[in-house]
Design an enzyme around this catalytic site. Structure first.
Site, PDB file in Angstrom:
ATOM      1  N   SER A   1      34.726-132.146  18.865  1.00  0.00           N
ATOM      2  CA  SER A   1      33.910-130.937  18.751  1.00  0.00           C
ATOM      3  C   SER A   1      32.963-130.949  17.558  1.00  0.00           C
ATOM      4  O   SER A   1      32.243-129.986  17.342  1.00  0.00           O
ATOM      5  CB  SER A   1      34.819-129.703  18.680  1.00  0.00           C
ATOM      6  OG  SER A   1      35.699-129.813  17.592  1.00  0.00           O
TER       7      SER A   1
ATOM      8  N   THR B   1      34.237-125.780  15.439  1.00  0.00           N
ATOM      9  CA  THR B   1      33.227-126.048  14.422  1.00  0.00           C
ATOM     10  C   THR B   1      33.949-126.194  13.100  1.00  0.00           C
ATOM     11  O   THR B   1      34.911-125.469  12.869  1.00  0.00           O
ATOM     12  CB  THR B   1      32.286-124.819  14.300  1.00  0.00           C
ATOM     13  OG1 THR B   1      31.605-124.663  15.536  1.00  0.00           O
ATOM     14  CG2 THR B   1      31.293-124.959  13.174  1.00  0.00           C
TER      15      THR B   1
ATOM     16  N   THR C   1      28.822-128.893  14.084  1.00  0.00           N
ATOM     17  CA  THR C   1      29.516-128.854  15.378  1.00  0.00           C
ATOM     18  C   THR C   1      28.728-129.609  16.454  1.00  0.00           C
ATOM     19  O   THR C   1      27.516-129.796  16.316  1.00  0.00           O
ATOM     20  CB  THR C   1      29.685-127.382  15.844  1.00  0.00           C
ATOM     21  OG1 THR C   1      30.498-127.330  17.000  1.00  0.00           O
ATOM     22  CG2 THR C   1      28.352-126.727  16.162  1.00  0.00           C
TER      23      THR C   1
ATOM     24  N   ARG D   1      20.819-126.176  24.569  1.00  0.00           N
ATOM     25  CA  ARG D   1      21.529-124.985  24.065  1.00  0.00           C
ATOM     26  C   ARG D   1      21.810-125.140  22.557  1.00  0.00           C
ATOM     27  O   ARG D   1      22.247-126.189  22.100  1.00  0.00           O
ATOM     28  CB  ARG D   1      22.840-124.807  24.833  1.00  0.00           C
ATOM     29  CG  ARG D   1      23.677-123.593  24.403  1.00  0.00           C
ATOM     30  CD  ARG D   1      24.732-123.947  23.387  1.00  0.00           C
ATOM     31  NE  ARG D   1      25.644-122.828  23.112  1.00  0.00           N
ATOM     32  CZ  ARG D   1      26.523-122.806  22.126  1.00  0.00           C
ATOM     33  NH1 ARG D   1      26.643-123.845  21.329  1.00  0.00           N
ATOM     34  NH2 ARG D   1      27.310-121.767  21.935  1.00  0.00           N
ATOM     35  N   VAL D   2      21.563-124.087  21.816  1.00  0.00           N
ATOM     36  CA  VAL D   2      21.861-124.073  20.387  1.00  0.00           C
ATOM     37  C   VAL D   2      22.861-122.944  20.135  1.00  0.00           C
ATOM     38  O   VAL D   2      22.688-121.835  20.640  1.00  0.00           O
ATOM     39  CB  VAL D   2      20.567-123.851  19.568  1.00  0.00           C
ATOM     40  CG1 VAL D   2      20.886-123.608  18.100  1.00  0.00           C
ATOM     41  CG2 VAL D   2      19.641-125.054  19.715  1.00  0.00           C
ATOM     42  N   GLY D   3      23.882-123.231  19.363  1.00  0.00           N
ATOM     43  CA  GLY D   3      24.892-122.219  19.060  1.00  0.00           C
ATOM     44  C   GLY D   3      24.597-121.494  17.755  1.00  0.00           C
ATOM     45  O   GLY D   3      23.464-121.498  17.254  1.00  0.00           O
ATOM     46  N   ASP D   4      25.617-120.888  17.206  1.00  0.00           N
ATOM     47  CA  ASP D   4      25.458-120.110  15.972  1.00  0.00           C
ATOM     48  C   ASP D   4      25.417-120.973  14.712  1.00  0.00           C
ATOM     49  O   ASP D   4      24.855-120.584  13.692  1.00  0.00           O
ATOM     50  CB  ASP D   4      26.610-119.100  15.842  1.00  0.00           C
ATOM     51  CG  ASP D   4      27.980-119.780  15.904  1.00  0.00           C
ATOM     52  OD1 ASP D   4      28.135-120.771  16.653  1.00  0.00           O
ATOM     53  OD2 ASP D   4      28.907-119.321  15.216  1.00  0.00           O
TER      54      ASP D   4
ATOM     55  N   GLY E   1      29.408-119.204  20.174  1.00  0.00           N
ATOM     56  CA  GLY E   1      28.304-118.937  19.264  1.00  0.00           C
ATOM     57  C   GLY E   1      27.362-117.843  19.722  1.00  0.00           C
ATOM     58  O   GLY E   1      26.763-117.146  18.885  1.00  0.00           O
TER      59      GLY E   1
HETATM   60  N1  ASP Z   1      30.461-121.912  17.379  1.00  0.00           N
HETATM   61  C1  ASP Z   1      30.241-123.155  18.066  1.00  0.00           C
HETATM   62  C2  ASP Z   1      29.080-122.996  19.008  1.00  0.00           C
HETATM   63  O1  ASP Z   1      28.976-121.985  19.658  1.00  0.00           O
HETATM   64  C3  ASP Z   1      31.414-123.676  18.796  1.00  0.00           C
HETATM   65  C4  ASP Z   1      32.795-123.426  18.221  1.00  0.00           C
HETATM   66  O2  ASP Z   1      32.962-123.194  17.045  1.00  0.00           O
HETATM   67  O3  ASP Z   1      33.781-123.439  18.948  1.00  0.00           O
HETATM   68  O4  ASP Z   1      28.320-123.920  19.131  1.00  0.00           O
END
Ligand code: ASP
Length: 338
Positions: A79, A198, A216, A226-229, A252
């Site tokens: 991950s 993450t 992450t 796709r971009v997460g937080d 995210g």
């Molecule tokens: N927060 C991360 C994302 O959405 C994934 C995770 O922490 O599980 O990319």
């Protein structure tokens, strides 16, 4: 005349001593107990690398970068970084951000072929007038900066992706370290710590300065692009040296919607403890999504400027690692709403 000169000389000396003494005293009072905290169980090994730097009086920024690089290069970790699970198209795309005690920040999103996105994020912060570089632009910058272009998809990750392709059903499950053998349509295991996680790391150094890092591979099997937080300053990471720092893990999209880490820091500014600030930020997410939140995991982790740490998650199973002079490998279960 000579007396006057001596008097003047002595009083200048005395006043410079007077000025110097309080400054030294202030520095002594400000000296903080260094501490580093990070998300999930793999944070223990990451903290150890950060502690190498903090325990020698090093800068929090150097500590969080060194710490975040540990899971980035761990092939057992699917991950974060190399060996991260790919997107729907089989491409490993990585997100990372970093922030220092002055409010400087840098980030990369959806970067491919670079094993240490956290170090590229730091270069964005230090070598460019920008905050965030994405995709091909981030890769181009990394190569210009001397990072090696590599294939990050390991045979194990490719096998998992091919197994997922049989259903190609995207179902981000509530993630936790509490394992269960209940299979999900996503080809993973419900509560499987491998399908998304993450490392968010926050450090306070002996000089009383805070920094944070977050890295992450995001949600496994996500849409390409796709971009997460994690690379979004204020969502996955926020640091304010006058108050504290916060980071997040979990789905995210929900963290971005609520500008989660900024919210946690602002709540601490209003006097909340780190744990209470994280609990309130989780409550905001739940309030906006009262139905369907039970299958969702988001966890926040915070460290205030005094070195107090706290966390809260939607679901059970989130934990965070703490390392300081008294204990180097503590893993603390976070409280949760459900
Ligand atoms: N927060 C991360 C994302 O959405 C994934 C995770 O922490 O599980 O990319």
């Amino acid at each position: 005349m000579a007396d006057r000169r001596t008097f003047l000389k002595d009083s200048i000396l005395a006043s410079s001593l007077l000025l110097a003494t309080p400054a030294r005293a202030t520095a002594a009072v400000k000296r903080a107990s260094a501490r580093v905290v990070s998300t999930w169980d793999f944070g223990v090994a990451a903290n150890a690398a950060a502690w190498e730097i903090l325990s020698k009086g090093g800068r929090a920024l150097d500590a969080v970068e060194a710490g975040a690089r540990v899971p980035e290069q761990d092939l057992r970790n699917h991950s974060v970084g190399r060996a991260g699970y790919p997107d729907r198209d089989g491409r490993v795309t990585l997100d990372a951000s970093i922030m220092d005690e002055h409010g400087n920040c840098g980030a990369v999103a959806a970067i491919e072929h670079i094993a240490h996105p956290i170090s590229v994020a730091r270069r964005v912060m230090e070598k460019t007038p920008h905050v965030l570089l994405v995709g091909d632009g981030a890769l181009q910058f990394a190569i210009e900066q001397g990072f090696a272009k590599e294939d990050l998809l390991t045979p194990e990750s490719e096998t998992a992706w091919r197994a997922w392709l049989k259903t190609a059903h995207y179902d981000p499950v509530a993630n936790s370290e509490v394992k269960s053998d209940q299979a999900t349509p996503a080809g993973g295991v419900r509560g499987d710590a491998r399908n998304h996680d993450t490392i968010g790391m926050l450090a306070l150094d002996a000089h009383g300065n805070l920094s944070g890092a977050c890295t992450t591979s995001g949600m496994a099997w996500k849409l390409h692009g796709r971009v997460g937080d994690s690379p979004i300053i204020g969502a996955g990471l926020y640091v304010d040296n006058d108050v504290g720092a916060a980071t997040s893990t979990g789905v995210g999209e929900e963290v971005i919607r609520n500008v989660g880490s900024f919210l946690v820091v602002e709540l601490m500014r209003q006097g909340r403890s780190p744990e209470d600030a994280c609990r309130e930020a989780v409550a905001r997410i739940i309030k906006r999504k009262p139905h369907g939140v039970k299958d969702l995991q988001v966890g926040f982790l915070a460290l205030n400027r005094h070195g107090d740490a706290g966390a809260w998650a939607i679901q059970k199973g989130f934990s965070y690692a703490v390392c300081d002079a008294s204990k180097q490998d503590a893993l603390i279960p976070a409280k949760s709403t459900f």
